[in-house]
Design an enzyme around this catalytic site. Structure first.
Site, PDB file in Angstrom:
ATOM      1  N   ARG A 118       0.184   7.802   7.653  1.00  0.00           N
ATOM      2  CA  ARG A 118      -1.251   7.931   7.384  1.00  0.00           C
ATOM      3  C   ARG A 118      -2.042   6.667   7.739  1.00  0.00           C
ATOM      4  NH1 ARG A 118      -2.650  11.048   1.814  1.00  0.00           N
ATOM      5  NH2 ARG A 118      -1.729   9.172   0.899  1.00  0.00           N
ATOM      6  N   LYS A 119      -1.388   5.665   8.273  1.00  0.00           N
ATOM      7  CA  LYS A 119      -2.100   4.433   8.621  1.00  0.00           C
ATOM      8  C   LYS A 119      -1.894   4.084  10.098  1.00  0.00           C
ATOM      9  CE  LYS A 119      -4.192   3.530   4.808  1.00  0.00           C
ATOM     10  NZ  LYS A 119      -4.213   4.964   4.456  1.00  0.00           N
TER      11      LYS A 119
ATOM     12  N   LYS B 250      10.666   7.747  13.001  1.00  0.00           N
ATOM     13  CA  LYS B 250      11.099   8.450  14.206  1.00  0.00           C
ATOM     14  C   LYS B 250      12.038   7.578  15.032  1.00  0.00           C
ATOM     15  CE  LYS B 250       6.807  11.067  14.414  1.00  0.00           C
ATOM     16  NZ  LYS B 250       5.545  11.313  15.149  1.00  0.00           N
TER      17      LYS B 250
ATOM     18  N   ASP C  63       0.926   4.171   1.388  1.00  0.00           N
ATOM     19  CA  ASP C  63       1.289   4.731   2.689  1.00  0.00           C
ATOM     20  C   ASP C  63       2.255   3.823   3.434  1.00  0.00           C
ATOM     21  OD1 ASP C  63      -0.330   6.983   2.338  1.00  0.00           O
ATOM     22  OD2 ASP C  63      -2.084   5.966   3.175  1.00  0.00           O
ATOM     23  N   LYS C  64       2.085   2.512   3.290  1.00  0.00           N
ATOM     24  CA  LYS C  64       2.998   1.576   3.952  1.00  0.00           C
ATOM     25  C   LYS C  64       4.362   1.546   3.260  1.00  0.00           C
ATOM     26  CE  LYS C  64       1.432   0.773   7.465  1.00  0.00           C
ATOM     27  NZ  LYS C  64       2.298   1.125   8.570  1.00  0.00           N
TER      28      LYS C  64
ATOM     29  N   ASP D 263      -2.073   5.897  -6.259  1.00  0.00           N
ATOM     30  CA  ASP D 263      -2.434   6.802  -5.164  1.00  0.00           C
ATOM     31  C   ASP D 263      -1.157   7.157  -4.410  1.00  0.00           C
ATOM     32  OD1 ASP D 263      -3.837   8.300  -3.335  1.00  0.00           O
ATOM     33  OD2 ASP D 263      -4.734   6.592  -2.299  1.00  0.00           O
ATOM     34  N   ALA D 264      -0.900   8.420  -4.213  1.00  0.00           N
ATOM     35  CA  ALA D 264       0.312   8.834  -3.501  1.00  0.00           C
ATOM     36  C   ALA D 264       0.304   8.292  -2.072  1.00  0.00           C
ATOM     37  CB  ALA D 264       0.419  10.357  -3.477  1.00  0.00           C
TER      38      ALA D 264
ATOM     39  N   HIS E 178       0.858  -1.189   0.000  1.00  0.00           N
ATOM     40  CA  HIS E 178       0.000   0.000   0.000  1.00  0.00           C
ATOM     41  C   HIS E 178       0.894   1.239   0.000  1.00  0.00           C
ATOM     42  CE1 HIS E 178      -2.624   3.154   1.555  1.00  0.00           C
ATOM     43  NE2 HIS E 178      -3.651   2.407   1.149  1.00  0.00           N
TER      44      HIS E 178
ATOM     45  N   ASP F  46       6.329   9.736  20.762  1.00  0.00           N
ATOM     46  CA  ASP F  46       5.247   9.229  19.926  1.00  0.00           C
ATOM     47  C   ASP F  46       5.433   7.738  19.666  1.00  0.00           C
ATOM     48  OD1 ASP F  46       3.702  11.481  19.545  1.00  0.00           O
ATOM     49  OD2 ASP F  46       4.778  12.140  17.771  1.00  0.00           O
TER      50      ASP F  46
ATOM     51  N   LYS G  24      11.784   9.994  20.311  1.00  0.00           N
ATOM     52  CA  LYS G  24      10.450  10.549  20.064  1.00  0.00           C
ATOM     53  C   LYS G  24       9.433   9.686  20.808  1.00  0.00           C
ATOM     54  CE  LYS G  24      12.685  12.750  16.668  1.00  0.00           C
ATOM     55  NZ  LYS G  24      14.160  12.722  16.587  1.00  0.00           N
TER      56      LYS G  24
ATOM     57  N   GLU H 205      14.528  15.737   9.539  1.00  0.00           N
ATOM     58  CA  GLU H 205      15.685  16.182  10.302  1.00  0.00           C
ATOM     59  C   GLU H 205      16.454  14.975  10.834  1.00  0.00           C
ATOM     60  OE1 GLU H 205      12.484  18.479   9.764  1.00  0.00           O
ATOM     61  OE2 GLU H 205      12.374  17.177  11.529  1.00  0.00           O
TER      62      GLU H 205
ATOM     63  N   LYS I 261      -5.687  -4.234   0.417  1.00  0.00           N
ATOM     64  CA  LYS I 261      -6.346  -3.823   1.659  1.00  0.00           C
ATOM     65  C   LYS I 261      -7.303  -4.938   2.084  1.00  0.00           C
ATOM     66  CE  LYS I 261      -7.456   0.573   2.134  1.00  0.00           C
ATOM     67  NZ  LYS I 261      -8.081   1.907   1.957  1.00  0.00           N
TER      68      LYS I 261
ATOM     69  N   GLU J 278      10.261  11.832   6.929  1.00  0.00           N
ATOM     70  CA  GLU J 278       8.976  11.690   6.241  1.00  0.00           C
ATOM     71  C   GLU J 278       9.239  11.311   4.779  1.00  0.00           C
ATOM     72  OE1 GLU J 278       6.501  11.975   8.193  1.00  0.00           O
ATOM     73  OE2 GLU J 278       7.452  13.037   9.849  1.00  0.00           O
TER      74      GLU J 278
ATOM     75  N   PHE K  50      -8.326  -3.967 -10.607  1.00  0.00           N
ATOM     76  CA  PHE K  50      -7.385  -3.275  -9.731  1.00  0.00           C
ATOM     77  C   PHE K  50      -5.981  -3.561 -10.274  1.00  0.00           C
ATOM     78  CE2 PHE K  50      -6.143  -2.680  -4.929  1.00  0.00           C
ATOM     79  CZ  PHE K  50      -5.345  -1.601  -5.279  1.00  0.00           C
TER      80      PHE K  50
END
Length: 390
Positions: free
Chosen positions: A248-249, A269, A18-19, A242-243, A16, A275, A273, A57, A170, A44, A234
């Site tokens: 995003r997941k 990260k 995003d992955k 799709d970018a 995918h 997060d 971090k 960074e 998906k 990113e 598909f």
């Protein structure tokens, strides 16, 4: 909790878009931490039609800092391993641009140890951990099965057992719950990218066979509630269709919507971090509570301020499933005695300053098998101490 209800979670494959972005970002984290365990990384990634773009960074010790060529090689090797050799997105021919730059001196000042100052959190934020006894991995069943379905498709694609499959896919699983436990599936969905001209009936039969293998016996819904590529073809997928962007997941990464999520993503990260590191330790603590039999479900929240070492708050919710004599308030006293919940304390306890992050970036950061240095936050080595506390 209601006695009966439906709940749904989704997963996405390693292919995918995003992955793909998450995995490239974590490959960069591993590259830097492999050179310098104290490296700082916030990477990113954007992927789109034959293009890979990195921004963020970084900081690394002089003399071991990866070069742009090193970073590009890590990104391309990640895409190659996923399996992208398509006209619209190819590991070898996609344009690559790197806009990583040095870490802000003001952020570094808050994070770094100095004098009597302990290492501070890399950012403010809230993080959650969760565990439930629905599955042996102590994960929500809807997400557990969503991941397993896509892992099986990917394994068949990589082995050549399903040569008609392409990397992007998906899944979605809806389960009926009775008395807080899953009892059957009411809807199953897979959308998978496929080779040009693949027979749709054959593809549907293949996916249905995977459903029958992965789901518990007797759980399959009727044919009218099984959906395989419901839009039809598909063939165009991945970053060409799709970018993709890092982060995003995050619900796929965690608990499939069955538990709260903090404000931040994990991939890209380094473990200063919170997060990332505090979400890992929150899962670790919640899992150990459930594994110890103190409760059937547990949610933990931690909060931090940038530059401050100790968490600002620790919250435990047992959702009314705790055993007699067990209280959330008592656990809030006990848990910081078992693990020091500062950024450095978490990293030390879980061994996070190692190049261990690329395997986390697909099929979930939680509910995975702890092996060696990998997925240490899935260990249940606090069980005895927790039992003794009650």
């Amino acid at each position: 909790m209601r006695d009966t209800y439906l709940f749904t979670s989704e997963s996405v494959s390693e292919g995918h878009p995003d992955k793909v972005a998450d995995q490239i970002s974590d490959a960069v984290v591993d590259l830097f931490i492999g050179r310098d365990p104290e490296a700082r990384v916030a990477c990113e990634t954007l992927v789109t039609t034959n293009r890979i773009v990195l921004a963020g960074e970084v900081r690394c010790r002089d003399g071991v800092t990866p070069t742009i060529d090193d970073i590009e090689q890590a990104a391309r090797e990640t895409v190659k391993k996923i399996g992208y050799e398509q006209h619209g997105f190819h590991w070898q021919y996609a344009d690559f641009a790197c806009h990583l730059h040095g870490q802000s001196a003001h952020i570094a000042m808050g994070v770094d140890e100095s004098g009597n100052k302990d290492e501070g959190a890399g950012d403010q934020g809230i993080m959650f951990g969760y565990a439930t006894d629905e599955t042996p991995d102590l994960m929500p069943a809807t997400l557990y099965y969503s991941h397993r379905i896509l892992e099986r498709l990917a394994a068949d694609r990589h082995s050549g057992a399903a040569p008609f499959l392409e990397p992007d896919a998906k899944s979605q699983v809806t389960l009926a719950y009775e008395k807080e436990m899953p009892v059957r599936a009411t809807a199953l969905v897979v959308s998978t990218q496929h080779a040009k001209g693949a027979d749709q009936a054959m593809l549907r039969d293949y996916v249905k066979a995977i459903f029958a293998e992965i789901m518990p016996e007797g759980w399959l819904p009727g044919d009218d509630s099984i959906f395989v590529n419901p839009t039809g073809l598909f063939e165009i997928g991945g970053p060409d269709g799709d970018a993709g962007l890092t982060g995003r997941k995050i619900i796929v990464d965690t608990y499939g919507g069955a538990a709260p999520h903090g404000g931040g993503a994990f991939s890209g990260k380094d473990p200063t971090k919170v997060d990332r590191s505090a979400a890992y330790v929150s899962r670790y603590l919640a899992k150990n509570i459930v594994a110890a039999g103190l409760a059937r479900r547990a949610t933990i929240q931690l909060s931090y301020a940038i530059g401050i070492a100790e968490p600002l708050s620790l919250y435990v919710d047992l959702h009314g499933t705790e055993q007699d004599g067990v209280s959330a308030a008592r656990l809030e006293e006990i848990l910081p005695q078992l693990v020091r919940l500062t950024p450095k304390g978490i990293r030390t306890h879980l061994g996070l300053n190692k190049p261990i992050y690329l395997p986390t970036a697909a099929y979930g950061h939680f509910g995975r098998k702890a092996e060696g240095d990998l997925f240490t936050w899935e260990k249940t080595d606090l069980v005895d101490q927790l039992k003794q506390a009650f």
